[in-house]
Design a protein around this motif. Structure first.
Motif, PDB file in Angstrom:
ATOM      1  N   SER A 273       2.617  23.229  11.967  1.00 53.28           N
ATOM      2  CA  SER A 273       2.355  23.837  10.663  1.00 53.28           C
ATOM      3  C   SER A 273       0.947  24.423  10.618  1.00 53.28           C
ATOM      4  O   SER A 273       0.013  23.863  11.200  1.00 53.28           O
ATOM      5  N   PRO A 274       0.763  25.533   9.908  1.00 51.30           N
ATOM      6  CA  PRO A 274      -0.598  26.079   9.766  1.00 51.30           C
ATOM      7  C   PRO A 274      -1.484  25.232   8.863  1.00 51.30           C
ATOM      8  O   PRO A 274      -2.698  25.425   8.836  1.00 51.30           O
ATOM      9  N   GLY A 275      -0.884  24.286   8.139  1.00 52.11           N
ATOM     10  CA  GLY A 275      -1.668  23.416   7.254  1.00 52.11           C
ATOM     11  C   GLY A 275      -0.959  22.110   7.000  1.00 52.11           C
ATOM     12  O   GLY A 275      -0.410  21.871   5.919  1.00 52.11           O
ATOM     13  N   GLY A 276      -0.948  21.231   7.986  1.00 52.44           N
ATOM     14  CA  GLY A 276      -0.224  19.969   7.872  1.00 52.44           C
ATOM     15  C   GLY A 276      -0.991  18.927   7.074  1.00 52.44           C
ATOM     16  O   GLY A 276      -2.198  18.755   7.258  1.00 52.44           O
ATOM     17  N   ASP A 277      -0.289  18.240   6.201  1.00 52.10           N
ATOM     18  CA  ASP A 277      -0.873  17.147   5.414  1.00 52.10           C
ATOM     19  C   ASP A 277       0.020  15.914   5.499  1.00 52.10           C
ATOM     20  O   ASP A 277       1.253  16.019   5.440  1.00 52.10           O
ATOM     21  N   ILE A 278      -0.617  14.752   5.613  1.00 49.75           N
ATOM     22  CA  ILE A 278       0.082  13.470   5.549  1.00 49.75           C
ATOM     23  C   ILE A 278      -0.522  12.704   4.378  1.00 49.75           C
ATOM     24  O   ILE A 278      -1.727  12.456   4.350  1.00 49.75           O
ATOM     25  N   VAL A 279       0.299  12.363   3.411  1.00 52.22           N
ATOM     26  CA  VAL A 279      -0.161  11.644   2.222  1.00 52.22           C
ATOM     27  C   VAL A 279       0.461  10.250   2.226  1.00 52.22           C
ATOM     28  O   VAL A 279       1.680  10.109   2.375  1.00 52.22           O
ATOM     29  N   ASN A 280      -0.374   9.243   2.053  1.00 47.54           N
ATOM     30  CA  ASN A 280       0.098   7.859   2.045  1.00 47.54           C
ATOM     31  C   ASN A 280      -0.187   7.217   0.691  1.00 47.54           C
ATOM     32  O   ASN A 280      -1.345   7.081   0.301  1.00 47.54           O
ATOM     33  N   LEU A 281       0.871   6.844  -0.020  1.00 42.60           N
ATOM     34  CA  LEU A 281       0.699   6.071  -1.243  1.00 42.60           C
ATOM     35  C   LEU A 281       0.629   4.607  -0.823  1.00 42.60           C
ATOM     36  O   LEU A 281       1.669   3.961  -0.617  1.00 42.60           O
ATOM     37  N   ILE A 282      -0.576   4.112  -0.670  1.00 44.26           N
ATOM     38  CA  ILE A 282      -0.741   2.762  -0.140  1.00 44.26           C
ATOM     39  C   ILE A 282      -0.703   1.765  -1.291  1.00 44.26           C
ATOM     40  O   ILE A 282       0.359   1.319  -1.689  1.00 44.26           O
ATOM     41  N   SER A 283      -1.824   1.426  -1.870  1.00 41.39           N
ATOM     42  CA  SER A 283      -1.907   0.470  -2.977  1.00 41.39           C
ATOM     43  C   SER A 283      -3.272  -0.163  -2.890  1.00 41.39           C
ATOM     44  O   SER A 283      -3.840  -0.298  -1.798  1.00 41.39           O
ATOM     45  N   ALA A 284      -3.799  -0.576  -4.037  1.00 38.74           N
ATOM     46  CA  ALA A 284      -5.049  -1.326  -4.013  1.00 38.74           C
ATOM     47  C   ALA A 284      -4.879  -2.629  -3.235  1.00 38.74           C
ATOM     48  O   ALA A 284      -5.865  -3.204  -2.755  1.00 38.74           O
ATOM     49  N   ALA A 285      -3.635  -3.090  -3.073  1.00 36.36           N
ATOM     50  CA  ALA A 285      -3.373  -4.289  -2.278  1.00 36.36           C
ATOM     51  C   ALA A 285      -3.754  -4.080  -0.815  1.00 36.36           C
ATOM     52  O   ALA A 285      -3.887  -5.042  -0.065  1.00 36.36           O
ATOM     53  N   GLY A 286      -3.963  -2.830  -0.411  1.00 35.22           N
ATOM     54  CA  GLY A 286      -4.388  -2.541   0.952  1.00 35.22           C
ATOM     55  C   GLY A 286      -5.882  -2.442   1.117  1.00 35.22           C
ATOM     56  O   GLY A 286      -6.362  -2.188   2.225  1.00 35.22           O
ATOM     57  N   GLU A 287      -6.637  -2.654   0.043  1.00 33.88           N
ATOM     58  CA  GLU A 287      -8.096  -2.625   0.119  1.00 33.88           C
ATOM     59  C   GLU A 287      -8.638  -3.998   0.508  1.00 33.88           C
ATOM     60  O   GLU A 287      -8.149  -5.018   0.024  1.00 33.88           O
ATOM     61  N   PRO A 288      -9.660  -4.059   1.347  1.00 33.64           N
ATOM     62  CA  PRO A 288     -10.242  -5.355   1.719  1.00 33.64           C
ATOM     63  C   PRO A 288     -10.762  -6.108   0.489  1.00 33.64           C
ATOM     64  O   PRO A 288     -11.451  -5.536  -0.356  1.00 33.64           O
ATOM     65  N   GLY A 289     -10.406  -7.375   0.400  1.00 35.78           N
ATOM     66  CA  GLY A 289     -10.916  -8.234  -0.665  1.00 35.78           C
ATOM     67  C   GLY A 289     -10.241  -8.086  -2.007  1.00 35.78           C
ATOM     68  O   GLY A 289     -10.581  -8.799  -2.958  1.00 35.78           O
ATOM     69  N   GLN A 290      -9.272  -7.182  -2.111  1.00 40.37           N
ATOM     70  CA  GLN A 290      -8.595  -6.997  -3.400  1.00 40.37           C
ATOM     71  C   GLN A 290      -7.535  -8.066  -3.572  1.00 40.37           C
ATOM     72  O   GLN A 290      -6.767  -8.357  -2.653  1.00 40.37           O
ATOM     73  N   HIS A 291      -7.463  -8.666  -4.761  1.00 42.07           N
ATOM     74  CA  HIS A 291      -6.470  -9.729  -4.971  1.00 42.07           C
ATOM     75  C   HIS A 291      -5.916  -9.716  -6.391  1.00 42.07           C
ATOM     76  O   HIS A 291      -5.406 -10.720  -6.870  1.00 42.07           O
ATOM     77  N   ARG A 292      -6.010  -8.580  -7.075  1.00 42.08           N
ATOM     78  CA  ARG A 292      -5.589  -8.526  -8.472  1.00 42.08           C
ATOM     79  C   ARG A 292      -4.096  -8.317  -8.652  1.00 42.08           C
ATOM     80  O   ARG A 292      -3.551  -8.634  -9.699  1.00 42.08           O
ATOM     81  N   SER A 293      -3.432  -7.755  -7.663  1.00 42.97           N
ATOM     82  CA  SER A 293      -2.005  -7.517  -7.795  1.00 42.97           C
ATOM     83  C   SER A 293      -1.237  -8.829  -7.747  1.00 42.97           C
ATOM     84  O   SER A 293      -1.626  -9.778  -7.058  1.00 42.97           O
ATOM     85  N   THR A 294      -0.126  -8.873  -8.467  1.00 44.74           N
ATOM     86  CA  THR A 294       0.744 -10.053  -8.453  1.00 44.74           C
ATOM     87  C   THR A 294       1.764  -9.981  -7.321  1.00 44.74           C
ATOM     88  O   THR A 294       2.658 -10.820  -7.253  1.00 44.74           O
ATOM     89  N   ALA A 295       1.621  -9.001  -6.455  1.00 44.36           N
ATOM     90  CA  ALA A 295       2.589  -8.814  -5.371  1.00 44.36           C
ATOM     91  C   ALA A 295       2.605 -10.002  -4.417  1.00 44.36           C
ATOM     92  O   ALA A 295       1.643 -10.762  -4.305  1.00 44.36           O
ATOM     93  N   HIS A 296       3.713 -10.133  -3.711  1.00 38.60           N
ATOM     94  CA  HIS A 296       3.864 -11.162  -2.681  1.00 38.60           C
ATOM     95  C   HIS A 296       2.816 -10.927  -1.588  1.00 38.60           C
ATOM     96  O   HIS A 296       2.465  -9.781  -1.279  1.00 38.60           O
ATOM     97  N   PRO A 297       2.279 -11.987  -0.970  1.00 35.45           N
ATOM     98  CA  PRO A 297       1.310 -11.813   0.112  1.00 35.45           C
ATOM     99  C   PRO A 297       1.793 -10.892   1.230  1.00 35.45           C
ATOM    100  O   PRO A 297       0.987 -10.193   1.849  1.00 35.45           O
ATOM    101  N   ALA A 298       3.098 -10.887   1.477  1.00 32.87           N
ATOM    102  CA  ALA A 298       3.622 -10.008   2.521  1.00 32.87           C
ATOM    103  C   ALA A 298       3.454  -8.540   2.153  1.00 32.87           C
ATOM    104  O   ALA A 298       3.306  -7.687   3.040  1.00 32.87           O
ATOM    105  N   PHE A 299       3.475  -8.235   0.862  1.00 33.91           N
ATOM    106  CA  PHE A 299       3.236  -6.861   0.412  1.00 33.91           C
ATOM    107  C   PHE A 299       1.803  -6.463   0.744  1.00 33.91           C
ATOM    108  O   PHE A 299       1.543  -5.354   1.216  1.00 33.91           O
ATOM    109  N   TYR A 300       0.860  -7.378   0.515  1.00 33.25           N
ATOM    110  CA  TYR A 300      -0.529  -7.140   0.897  1.00 33.25           C
ATOM    111  C   TYR A 300      -0.616  -6.864   2.400  1.00 33.25           C
ATOM    112  O   TYR A 300      -1.322  -5.948   2.837  1.00 33.25           O
ATOM    113  N   ALA A 301       0.080  -7.659   3.180  1.00 40.69           N
ATOM    114  CA  ALA A 301       0.039  -7.492   4.637  1.00 40.69           C
ATOM    115  C   ALA A 301       0.543  -6.116   5.043  1.00 40.69           C
ATOM    116  O   ALA A 301      -0.061  -5.430   5.888  1.00 40.69           O
ATOM    117  N   ALA A 302       1.656  -5.689   4.445  1.00 47.41           N
ATOM    118  CA  ALA A 302       2.232  -4.383   4.779  1.00 47.41           C
ATOM    119  C   ALA A 302       1.292  -3.257   4.393  1.00 47.41           C
ATOM    120  O   ALA A 302       1.130  -2.269   5.125  1.00 47.41           O
TER     121      ALA A 302
END
Length: 218
Positions: A118-147
């Motif tokens: 592509s002349p202009g390739g983009d990859i967009v990832n909707l990750i989550s604050a659960a993927g930030e180091p030290g973040q623990h505010r989400s009520t998600a399962h720990p495995a969600f944090y791991a993913a």
């Protein structure tokens, strides 16, 4: 016309992303685990005057990813991820990690040749604050944090390695957000605001590499 593939496009935020990309003039490849869910989104896109096609894609299945065939791709949006909270059966944990972590990596690697073409390739990832180091505010399962930490790590190295090729890797780290609600100060983040951030990032000139969006939390 750009071609944009949206994972998890069968409902909620993925569907909003499909509608937004189509409204911006892109041809949307809407993927979901079931053909019927993807086709519902495609019907909404076409009813609004947009261009789209439906594809059944199970991110937890390497075989499903390997079977995906496209002729062209300009934007890949990795938005499909199962949310998990509370008590979870081992099978649910395995399925969630397989889809969000392994599936994201395998799909991106599978589609990289098209993005490189592509002349202009983009990859967009909707990750989550659960993927930030030290973040623990989400009520998600720990495995969600791991993913989500796995997604974040992959996106970080991919951004560094693909930038010399002109491919932008854009990651979003929103907190838990609501699908609808008032878009005003003091309110919870809405899915539409997340979508607007995605469209803003991919709409920038090619000399602008926005690596990530991090959001203030209430």
């Amino acid at each position: 016309m750009n071609h944009a593939l949206i994972t998890g496009a069968g409902r909620d935020t993925g569907r909003l992303l499909a509608l937004a990309f189509a409204a911006s003039g892109a041809h949307v490849i809407a993927t979901a685990r079931t053909t019927s869910a993807a086709e519902e989104t495609v019907a909404l896109v076409r009813a609004a005057g947009g261009s789209a096609e439906a594809v059944a894609l199970d991110l937890a299945s390497p075989e499903s990813i390997a079977a995906l065939r496209l002729d062209r791709l300009d934007v890949l949006v990795n938005s499909g991820a199962r949310y998990l909270e509370g008590d979870a059966a081992p099978a649910d944990v395995a399925d969630m990690i397989a889809g969000a972590a392994t599936g994201t990596v395998l799909l991106t690697e599978h589609l990289l040749p098209l993005l490189r073409a592509s002349p202009g390739g983009d990859i967009v990832n909707l990750i989550s604050a659960a993927g930030e180091p030290g973040q623990h505010r989400s009520t998600a399962h720990p495995a969600f944090y791991a993913a989500k930490h796995a997604q974040a790590g992959y996106a970080e190295i991919l951004s560094a390695r693909l930038r010399p090729e002109g491919i932008r890797v854009i990651s979003l780290f929103p907190p838990d957000f609501v699908q609808t609600g008032p878009r005003e100060s003091g309110a919870e983040l809405t899915a539409q605001s997340v979508v607007d951030c995605v469209l803003f990032a991919v709409g920038q000139p090619r000399d602008c590499f926005i690596r990530s969006f991090h959001f203030e939390q209430l």
